[in-house]
Write a protein that holds these residues in place. Sequence first.
Motif, short mmCIF file in Angstrom:
data_model
loop_
_atom_site.label_atom_id
_atom_site.label_comp_id
_atom_site.label_asym_id
_atom_site.label_seq_id
_atom_site.Cartn_x
_atom_site.Cartn_y
_atom_site.Cartn_z
N SER A 184 0.85 -1.21 0.00
CA SER A 184 0.00 0.00 0.00
C SER A 184 0.87 1.25 0.00
N HIS A 185 1.92 1.23 0.79
CA HIS A 185 2.77 2.42 0.89
C HIS A 185 3.53 2.65 -0.42
N HIS A 186 4.15 1.58 -0.92
CA HIS A 186 4.93 1.69 -2.15
C HIS A 186 4.06 2.20 -3.30
N PHE A 187 2.91 1.55 -3.51
CA PHE A 187 2.11 1.91 -4.69
C PHE A 187 1.29 3.18 -4.47
N SER A 188 0.95 3.52 -3.25
CA SER A 188 0.25 4.81 -3.09
C SER A 188 1.20 5.96 -3.42
N GLN A 189 2.50 5.80 -3.13
CA GLN A 189 3.46 6.84 -3.54
C GLN A 189 3.57 6.93 -5.06
N ARG A 190 3.66 5.76 -5.70
CA ARG A 190 3.75 5.76 -7.17
C ARG A 190 2.46 6.32 -7.79
N PHE A 191 1.32 5.92 -7.27
CA PHE A 191 0.04 6.35 -7.85
C PHE A 191 -0.20 7.84 -7.59
N LYS A 192 0.23 8.32 -6.43
CA LYS A 192 0.09 9.76 -6.15
C LYS A 192 0.90 10.56 -7.18
N ALA A 193 2.11 10.07 -7.47
CA ALA A 193 2.98 10.77 -8.42
C ALA A 193 2.36 10.77 -9.82
N GLN A 194 1.68 9.68 -10.19
CA GLN A 194 1.09 9.63 -11.54
C GLN A 194 -0.36 10.12 -11.55
N LYS A 195 -0.84 10.53 -10.35
CA LYS A 195 -2.19 11.11 -10.17
C LYS A 195 -3.31 10.17 -10.64
N LYS A 196 -3.06 8.88 -10.56
CA LYS A 196 -4.11 7.92 -10.92
C LYS A 196 -3.72 6.54 -10.44
N GLY A 197 -4.71 5.72 -10.14
CA GLY A 197 -4.44 4.35 -9.75
C GLY A 197 -5.54 3.77 -8.89
N GLY A 198 -5.45 2.48 -8.65
CA GLY A 198 -6.43 1.80 -7.81
C GLY A 198 -5.74 0.77 -6.93
N ILE A 199 -6.24 0.65 -5.70
CA ILE A 199 -5.70 -0.34 -4.76
C ILE A 199 -6.88 -1.12 -4.20
N ILE A 200 -6.87 -2.43 -4.36
CA ILE A 200 -7.90 -3.28 -3.76
C ILE A 200 -7.24 -4.12 -2.67
N LEU A 201 -7.78 -4.01 -1.45
CA LEU A 201 -7.25 -4.79 -0.33
C LEU A 201 -8.28 -5.85 0.06
N LEU A 202 -7.81 -7.08 0.29
CA LEU A 202 -8.71 -8.14 0.73
C LEU A 202 -8.75 -8.18 2.25
N GLY A 203 -9.82 -7.57 2.79
CA GLY A 203 -10.09 -7.67 4.23
C GLY A 203 -10.95 -8.89 4.47
N SER A 204 -11.84 -8.80 5.45
CA SER A 204 -12.77 -9.91 5.71
C SER A 204 -13.86 -9.44 6.65
N LEU A 205 -15.00 -10.14 6.55
CA LEU A 205 -16.10 -9.89 7.49
C LEU A 205 -15.66 -10.17 8.93
N VAL A 206 -14.74 -11.12 9.10
CA VAL A 206 -14.31 -11.44 10.47
C VAL A 206 -13.51 -10.28 11.09
N GLY A 207 -13.10 -9.32 10.27
CA GLY A 207 -12.30 -8.21 10.79
C GLY A 207 -13.10 -7.12 11.46
N TYR A 208 -14.43 -7.26 11.51
CA TYR A 208 -15.25 -6.19 12.11
C TYR A 208 -15.57 -6.41 13.59
N GLN A 209 -15.08 -7.50 14.17
CA GLN A 209 -15.20 -7.75 15.61
C GLN A 209 -14.19 -8.84 15.97
N GLY A 210 -13.93 -8.99 17.26
CA GLY A 210 -13.08 -10.10 17.69
C GLY A 210 -13.77 -11.43 17.35
N VAL A 211 -12.97 -12.45 17.02
CA VAL A 211 -13.55 -13.75 16.67
C VAL A 211 -12.83 -14.86 17.43
N PRO A 212 -13.38 -15.29 18.57
CA PRO A 212 -12.79 -16.43 19.27
C PRO A 212 -12.70 -17.64 18.34
N ASN A 213 -11.65 -18.41 18.47
CA ASN A 213 -11.37 -19.57 17.62
C ASN A 213 -10.79 -19.21 16.25
#
Length: 268
Positions: free
Chosen positions: A132-161
């Motif tokens: 994210s850091h590397h390509f956001s710098q490159r994309f900022k310099a070229q004033k265009k780009g897209g970044i897709i990050l794969l999060g998850s539904l489990v990331g919205y609260q703690g999940v025992p197990n």
Amino acid sequence: MRTINEGLQQRIHTHYGPWALVTGASSGIGKVMAFELARAGLHLVITARRGEVLEALATELSAQFKVKVMVVAADLSTDAGTEQLFQRTDSLEIGLVVANAGYGSSGPFVDGNLSTELNMLDLNCRAVLQLSHHFSQRFKAQKKGGIILLGSLVGYQGVPNSAHYAATKAYVNSLGEALAIELKPEGVDVLVVSPGPVHTEFAARANLSISQAITPDTVVVQALSALGRKNTLLPGFLTKFLSFSLGFLPRWAKVRVMGKVMEGMHAG
Ligand SMILES: NC(=O)c1ccc[n+]([C@@H]2O[C@H](COP(=O)([O-])OP(=O)(O)OC[C@H]3O[C@@H](n4cnc5c(N)ncnc54)[C@H](OP(=O)(O)O)[C@@H]3O)[C@@H](O)[C@H]2O)c1
């Protein structure tokens, strides 16, 4: 299998070409993502550890869609792996990065293997930060780009197990949500995709038994159509239904319910 339509192919090509980078492209969501981006006419850098699998995929993609495909076989949980990826892509005009490589674990935290969990932290969080850091710098310099990050539904609260995997995805969800706002004025679109269960190789590696799940093509088609239009995506009906159902509960109860669900899915 769902594929992206011509209008979307054109939009992706115009806004995020001519090259795209997909991490974790040797299977599951990343592999389908590589197919759909090639269908849109983007040249591809595909990366994962299994080089032979990537080489076969590259041959298939370039024959079917007449695009260039560069294979980078690298372990992105290491600095050597991410550094190799940055060096190999330095001279390419990359307009889209899909930070998808990741894996999970399940079962009681206390019984887990610490070095596996540290490796997961390096891949799911550290490498995502580096990309994210590397390509956001490159994309900022070229004033265009897209970044897709794969999060998850489990990331919205703690999940025992699945405590630590869920925590790594909380990191991704949070990082991406914030970057979407910060980078918009720079001309860079950031999208966090947060699926519930998806039928891929993920479950086997995480020692989970998943029955109800969406398919990776649902995730990919919806992600590409949401890019540039939304900051966060819960792909597919099942993901939205699970999120909606949990939405009625206070956070402490969500944690308990998710813990029970994960206990039932843990393959022992
Ligand atoms: N499936 C689900 O239920 C689900 C739900 C929510 C979120 N997600 C997220 O979606 C993303 C994609 O997962 P998936 O479901 O498509 O699983 P998958 O089929 O297991 O794919 C994971 C990909 O990551 C790559 N990978 C694993 N370790 C790596 C490493 N150390 N260095 C580089 N690449 C590595 C794998 O390739 P190699 O083995 O060849 O390295 C593979 O290409 C992950 O971030 C996952 O957390 C999945």
